[in-house]
Design a protein around this motif. Structure first.
Motif, mmCIF file in Angstrom:
data_model
loop_
_atom_site.group_PDB
_atom_site.id
_atom_site.type_symbol
_atom_site.label_atom_id
_atom_site.label_comp_id
_atom_site.label_asym_id
_atom_site.label_seq_id
_atom_site.Cartn_x
_atom_site.Cartn_y
_atom_site.Cartn_z
ATOM 1 N N UNK A 1 31.334 82.363 73.966
ATOM 2 C CA UNK A 1 32.753 82.153 74.163
ATOM 3 C C UNK A 1 33.502 82.393 72.959
ATOM 4 N N UNK A 2 34.735 82.909 72.951
ATOM 5 C CA UNK A 2 35.522 83.351 71.788
ATOM 6 C C UNK A 2 36.539 82.097 71.578
ATOM 7 N N UNK A 3 36.740 81.411 70.420
ATOM 8 C CA UNK A 3 37.769 80.670 70.040
ATOM 9 C C UNK A 3 38.626 81.256 68.873
ATOM 10 N N UNK A 4 39.739 81.054 68.538
ATOM 11 C CA UNK A 4 40.513 81.253 67.538
ATOM 12 C C UNK A 4 40.107 80.598 66.246
ATOM 13 N N UNK A 5 40.255 81.136 65.059
ATOM 14 C CA UNK A 5 39.969 80.260 63.824
ATOM 15 C C UNK A 5 40.470 79.008 63.916
ATOM 16 N N UNK A 6 42.003 78.927 64.544
ATOM 17 C CA UNK A 6 42.322 77.642 64.166
ATOM 18 C C UNK A 6 41.726 76.468 65.159
ATOM 19 N N UNK A 7 41.249 77.040 66.409
ATOM 20 C CA UNK A 7 40.567 76.014 67.095
ATOM 21 C C UNK A 7 39.355 75.686 66.424
ATOM 22 N N UNK A 8 38.531 76.632 65.940
ATOM 23 C CA UNK A 8 37.263 76.375 64.924
ATOM 24 C C UNK A 8 37.677 75.367 64.088
ATOM 25 N N UNK A 9 38.597 75.672 63.181
ATOM 26 C CA UNK A 9 38.897 74.689 62.170
ATOM 27 C C UNK A 9 39.198 73.334 62.512
ATOM 28 N N UNK A 10 40.158 73.398 63.459
ATOM 29 C CA UNK A 10 40.456 71.867 64.238
ATOM 30 C C UNK A 10 39.180 71.271 64.555
ATOM 31 N N UNK A 11 38.198 71.786 65.348
ATOM 32 C CA UNK A 11 37.147 70.983 65.698
ATOM 33 C C UNK A 11 36.197 70.517 64.694
ATOM 34 N N UNK A 12 36.092 71.856 63.824
ATOM 35 C CA UNK A 12 34.996 71.380 62.569
ATOM 36 C C UNK A 12 35.679 70.296 61.711
ATOM 37 N N UNK A 13 36.920 70.300 61.442
ATOM 38 C CA UNK A 13 37.460 69.233 60.334
ATOM 39 C C UNK A 13 38.354 67.973 61.263
ATOM 40 N N UNK B 1 40.764 67.758 63.350
ATOM 41 C CA UNK B 1 42.083 68.007 63.546
ATOM 42 C C UNK B 1 42.613 67.891 64.993
ATOM 43 N N UNK B 2 43.458 66.886 65.451
ATOM 44 C CA UNK B 2 43.633 67.107 66.567
ATOM 45 C C UNK B 2 45.016 67.935 67.000
ATOM 46 N N UNK B 3 45.109 68.185 68.275
ATOM 47 C CA UNK B 3 46.023 68.930 68.813
ATOM 48 C C UNK B 3 47.320 68.257 68.504
ATOM 49 N N UNK C 1 55.855 71.855 67.353
ATOM 50 C CA UNK C 1 55.680 72.453 68.797
ATOM 51 C C UNK C 1 54.899 71.404 69.650
ATOM 52 N N UNK C 2 54.760 71.942 70.866
ATOM 53 C CA UNK C 2 53.870 70.806 71.754
ATOM 54 C C UNK C 2 52.285 71.219 71.604
ATOM 55 N N UNK C 3 51.710 69.891 71.739
ATOM 56 C CA UNK C 3 50.122 70.379 71.772
ATOM 57 C C UNK C 3 49.793 71.478 72.953
ATOM 58 N N UNK C 4 50.486 71.414 74.236
ATOM 59 C CA UNK C 4 49.991 72.312 75.135
ATOM 60 C C UNK C 4 50.454 73.715 74.704
ATOM 61 N N UNK C 5 51.345 73.967 74.176
ATOM 62 C CA UNK C 5 51.696 75.102 73.692
ATOM 63 C C UNK C 5 50.793 75.675 72.569
ATOM 64 N N UNK C 6 50.466 74.856 71.838
ATOM 65 C CA UNK C 6 49.523 75.383 70.748
ATOM 66 C C UNK C 6 48.011 75.443 71.273
ATOM 67 N N UNK C 7 47.711 74.924 72.277
ATOM 68 C CA UNK C 7 46.355 75.032 72.841
ATOM 69 C C UNK C 7 46.360 76.233 73.880
ATOM 70 N N UNK C 8 47.467 76.641 74.512
ATOM 71 C CA UNK C 8 47.389 77.812 75.101
ATOM 72 C C UNK C 8 47.679 79.125 74.112
ATOM 73 N N UNK C 9 48.295 78.901 72.772
ATOM 74 C CA UNK C 9 48.062 80.082 71.971
ATOM 75 C C UNK C 9 46.426 79.932 71.683
ATOM 76 N N UNK C 10 45.659 78.797 71.455
ATOM 77 C CA UNK C 10 44.438 79.019 70.786
ATOM 78 C C UNK C 10 43.665 79.721 72.066
ATOM 79 N N UNK C 11 43.975 79.309 73.181
ATOM 80 C CA UNK C 11 43.338 80.138 74.492
ATOM 81 C C UNK C 11 43.657 81.793 74.670
ATOM 82 N N UNK C 12 44.398 82.272 73.638
ATOM 83 C CA UNK C 12 45.207 83.470 73.849
ATOM 84 C C UNK C 12 45.912 83.789 74.982
ATOM 85 N N UNK C 13 46.708 82.539 75.499
ATOM 86 C CA UNK C 13 47.912 82.703 76.674
ATOM 87 C C UNK C 13 48.979 83.062 76.181
#
Length: 89
Positions: free
Chosen positions: A2-14, A16-18, A27-39
């Motif tokens: 599975x490919x994830x963005x560096x942002x999502x990896x950093x968030x999970x590792x440290x 950091x919540x949406x 921005x909204x959490x939903x918008x950021x989540x969509x960006x992290x997923x490449x949408x």
């Protein structure tokens, strides 16, 4: 794999919540989540907003750790002592 963005990896590792990223990015959490997923396209503006948000979180955490260290030094050697609090009503 599975490919994830560096942002999502950093968030999970440290841990950091949406919501934290969203607050600091304005921005909204939903918008950021969509960006992290490449949408949503990774535009220079969005990259700058995410960079600024992460840097703000780093700065806030540094201040929090510094405050913790200073307060810890006050109680070092008596960490299990009682702390008095005024009754809140």
């Amino acid at each position: 794999m599975v490919s994830v963005t560096h942002l999502r990896a950093l968030r999970r590792r440290y841990h950091i919540t949406l919501d934290q990223i969203a607050f600091h990015a304005g921005l909204s959490g939903q918008y950021i989540s969509r960006a992290e997923l490449g949408e949503i396209a990774a535009t220079p503006r969005l990259e700058a907003q995410m960079t600024s948000a992460v840097e703000s979180i780093i700065s806030a955490r540094k201040m929090e750790i510094q405050a913790l260290e200073e307060e810890y030094m006050t109680y070092k050697g008596c960490l299990l002592g009682k702390e008095e609090h005024a009754d809140e009503q």
